[in-house]
Design a protein around this motif. Structure first.
Motif, PDB file in Angstrom:
ATOM      1  N   UNK A   1      -7.142  -5.971  -7.453  1.00 18.69           N
ATOM      2  CA  UNK A   1      -6.989  -4.955  -6.414  1.00 18.69           C
ATOM      3  C   UNK A   1      -8.144  -3.960  -6.440  1.00 18.69           C
ATOM      4  N   UNK A   2      -8.539  -3.545  -7.637  1.00 19.18           N
ATOM      5  CA  UNK A   2      -9.575  -2.526  -7.769  1.00 19.18           C
ATOM      6  C   UNK A   2     -10.938  -2.984  -7.259  1.00 19.18           C
ATOM      7  N   UNK A   3     -11.148  -4.294  -7.190  1.00 15.37           N
ATOM      8  CA  UNK A   3     -12.459  -4.812  -6.767  1.00 15.37           C
ATOM      9  C   UNK A   3     -12.489  -5.258  -5.300  1.00 15.37           C
ATOM     10  N   UNK A   4     -11.389  -5.085  -4.571  1.00 16.71           N
ATOM     11  CA  UNK A   4     -11.329  -5.543  -3.171  1.00 16.71           C
ATOM     12  C   UNK A   4     -12.445  -4.930  -2.332  1.00 16.71           C
TER      13      UNK A   4
ATOM     14  N   UNK B   1      -2.420  -5.808  14.722  1.00 14.68           N
ATOM     15  CA  UNK B   1      -2.717  -5.771  13.286  1.00 14.68           C
ATOM     16  C   UNK B   1      -3.439  -4.468  12.936  1.00 14.68           C
ATOM     17  N   UNK B   2      -2.841  -3.694  12.032  1.00 14.92           N
ATOM     18  CA  UNK B   2      -3.437  -2.412  11.646  1.00 14.92           C
ATOM     19  C   UNK B   2      -4.215  -2.508  10.333  1.00 14.92           C
ATOM     20  N   UNK B   3      -4.127  -3.637   9.651  1.00 14.60           N
ATOM     21  CA  UNK B   3      -4.840  -3.819   8.380  1.00 14.60           C
ATOM     22  C   UNK B   3      -6.156  -4.548   8.598  1.00 14.60           C
ATOM     23  N   UNK B   4      -6.072  -5.763   9.133  1.00 10.74           N
ATOM     24  CA  UNK B   4      -7.284  -6.511   9.491  1.00 10.74           C
ATOM     25  C   UNK B   4      -7.375  -6.455  11.013  1.00 10.74           C
ATOM     26  N   UNK B   5      -7.965  -5.390  11.530  1.00  7.28           N
ATOM     27  CA  UNK B   5      -7.881  -5.098  12.952  1.00  7.28           C
ATOM     28  C   UNK B   5      -8.665  -6.095  13.805  1.00  7.28           C
ATOM     29  N   UNK B   6      -8.295  -6.141  15.065  1.00  8.21           N
ATOM     30  CA  UNK B   6      -8.816  -7.126  16.018  1.00  8.21           C
ATOM     31  C   UNK B   6     -10.337  -7.153  16.095  1.00  8.21           C
TER      32      UNK B   6
ATOM     33  N   UNK C   1     -16.649   6.452  -4.331  1.00  5.12           N
ATOM     34  CA  UNK C   1     -15.655   7.086  -5.208  1.00  5.12           C
ATOM     35  C   UNK C   1     -14.619   6.036  -5.636  1.00  5.12           C
ATOM     36  N   UNK C   2     -15.002   5.124  -6.557  1.00  2.98           N
ATOM     37  CA  UNK C   2     -14.087   4.046  -6.973  1.00  2.98           C
ATOM     38  C   UNK C   2     -12.791   4.550  -7.587  1.00  2.98           C
ATOM     39  N   UNK C   3     -12.785   5.823  -8.002  1.00  4.53           N
ATOM     40  CA  UNK C   3     -11.557   6.379  -8.571  1.00  4.53           C
ATOM     41  C   UNK C   3     -10.430   6.403  -7.542  1.00  4.53           C
ATOM     42  N   UNK C   4     -10.805   6.483  -6.235  1.00  8.83           N
ATOM     43  CA  UNK C   4      -9.794   6.462  -5.169  1.00  8.83           C
ATOM     44  C   UNK C   4      -9.013   5.154  -5.231  1.00  8.83           C
TER      45      UNK C   4
ATOM     46  N   UNK D   1      -6.525   5.586   6.525  1.00 10.44           N
ATOM     47  CA  UNK D   1      -6.037   5.111   5.229  1.00 10.44           C
ATOM     48  C   UNK D   1      -6.826   3.886   4.775  1.00 10.44           C
ATOM     49  N   UNK D   2      -7.035   2.936   5.693  1.00 12.60           N
ATOM     50  CA  UNK D   2      -7.818   1.756   5.352  1.00 12.60           C
ATOM     51  C   UNK D   2      -9.270   2.106   5.062  1.00 12.60           C
ATOM     52  N   UNK D   3      -9.792   3.082   5.818  1.00 12.77           N
ATOM     53  CA  UNK D   3     -11.182   3.486   5.601  1.00 12.77           C
ATOM     54  C   UNK D   3     -11.382   4.007   4.185  1.00 12.77           C
ATOM     55  N   UNK D   4     -10.449   4.824   3.700  1.00  8.99           N
ATOM     56  CA  UNK D   4     -10.570   5.335   2.333  1.00  8.99           C
ATOM     57  C   UNK D   4     -10.265   4.249   1.303  1.00  8.99           C
ATOM     58  N   UNK D   5      -9.496   3.239   1.725  1.00 12.71           N
ATOM     59  CA  UNK D   5      -9.144   2.159   0.802  1.00 12.71           C
ATOM     60  C   UNK D   5     -10.224   1.115   0.624  1.00 12.71           C
TER      61      UNK D   5
END
Length: 324
Positions: free
Chosen positions: A239-242, A273-278, A165-168, A153-157
């Motif tokens: 958010x769109x530019x993260x 941490x599953x978002x900003x992983x170790x 694919x910025x539309x994602x 999920x984070x990889x696609x985000x």
């Protein structure tokens, strides 16, 4: 947002911020918020007054009441916004000015950019004496293995799919906006994606934190939900530019920064941490000169319960070393 102030920048953009502590002090800590946040200094006010620091919390570009970042301009120029903010606050005593830049999650990117910048971009760069970051992101341009440990999920985000694919990313932003049209909806969203993911130990820590500060149950949830709504009330551009910011050139390579004994880095990471992983925090600890890595039990909010004590000890120790 209570106490929010505004600076009009040289190109006409607006930078929103709040401040607390000893606002007359030349000892400054600048704290950058994460996604779906705003520059909010209301959570801890007494601490910075007690230790004689001026706490400044800017709202990042494209979030809340801060204007979006200019298109086709490198994010490496962002520290000049902070220079203009400091100039507006009459913080121009370069001989005595001492700055710590800090941040959580996505805000760690902007803290790092301000730490690694040059005096050409931010004249106060030589006054930035330390970097303190929690749940950190690494510069993807240099950290080639940033995807190690990253969920799909984070990889696609934020990974390469979000660049090609910025539309994602825009679809994700639109979905989140529709799910957080008011504070109650934002609370439900945060419960599902953050608070319900906590284990019992983290939930106990959170309740203890609120009780010690005489806050009602779910006070943190309510503040986060309010700030989430404020952060995307005007635009979703932040958010769109993260993903683009994470992949962009930040203006420096952490491994090539000079090693100066009095310039220090503290990196706080959550073991689960599953978002900003170790792996990203480990990379940063191995890349920055004079860096220390502290690993806490818990996930993305692991440092939240201890951050004020960590910051207090970090800043007071810096003061002791300088005065030794």
């Amino acid at each position: 947002l209570p106490g929010e102030k505004y600076v009009t920048l040289s190109d006409g953009r607006q930078l929103a911020y709040t401040e607390t502590g000893d606002t007359s002090s030349d000892k400054i800590i600048i704290f950058f918020h994460g996604v779906f946040g705003v520059g909010d200094s209301s959570i801890e006010t007494k601490l910075y007054q007690d230790i004689g620091y001026h706490f400044i919390a800017p709202t990042l570009p494209g979030w809340g009441n801060s204007s979006p970042w200019p298109e086709n301009q490198s994010i490496s120029k962002y520290p000049n916004d902070i220079h203009q903010l400091l100039a507006s606050l009459k913080k121009n005593d370069y001989k005595n000015l001492r700055i710590t830049v800090a941040g959580g999650s996505y805000g760690t990117v902007f803290a790092q950019i301000c730490f690694g910048t040059s005096t050409d971009v931010m004249p106060e760069a030589n006054n930035v004496e330390s970097l303190l970051i929690c749940s950190s992101f690494s510069p993807f341009k240099y950290h080639r293995e940033y995807t190690t440990g990253m969920s799909w999920l984070n990889y696609f985000g934020v990974g390469m799919p979000a660049i090609y694919f910025p539309s994602i990313r825009r679809l994700m932003g639109s979905f989140i906006q529709k799910k957080t049209r008011n504070i109650d909806e934002a609370k439900n969203f945060l419960r599902t994606h953050i608070f319900d993911q906590m284990d019992n130990e983290e939930k106990t820590k959170l309740r203890k934190w609120e009780e010690e500060r005489n806050k009602p149950s779910e006070w943190v949830l309510n503040v986060m939900a309010r700030n989430m709504c404020l952060s995307i009330s005007k635009t979703i551009i932040g958010f769109n530019t993260v993903a683009h910011v994470l992949h962009e050139d930040w203006g420096f390579d952490p491994q090539k920064l000079p090693s100066l004994p009095k310039r220090k880095v503290l990196i706080i990471a959550g073991k689960e941490d599953k978002l900003a992983h170790m792996e990203m925090s480990t990379y940063l600890a191995e890349s920055y000169p004079n860096a220390e890595l502290r690993i806490l039990d818990g996930g993305h909010l692991a440092s939240f319960y201890e951050i004020n004590e960590i910051i207090k000890n970090w800043l007071t120790n810096l003061d002791k070393e300088l005065n030794a």
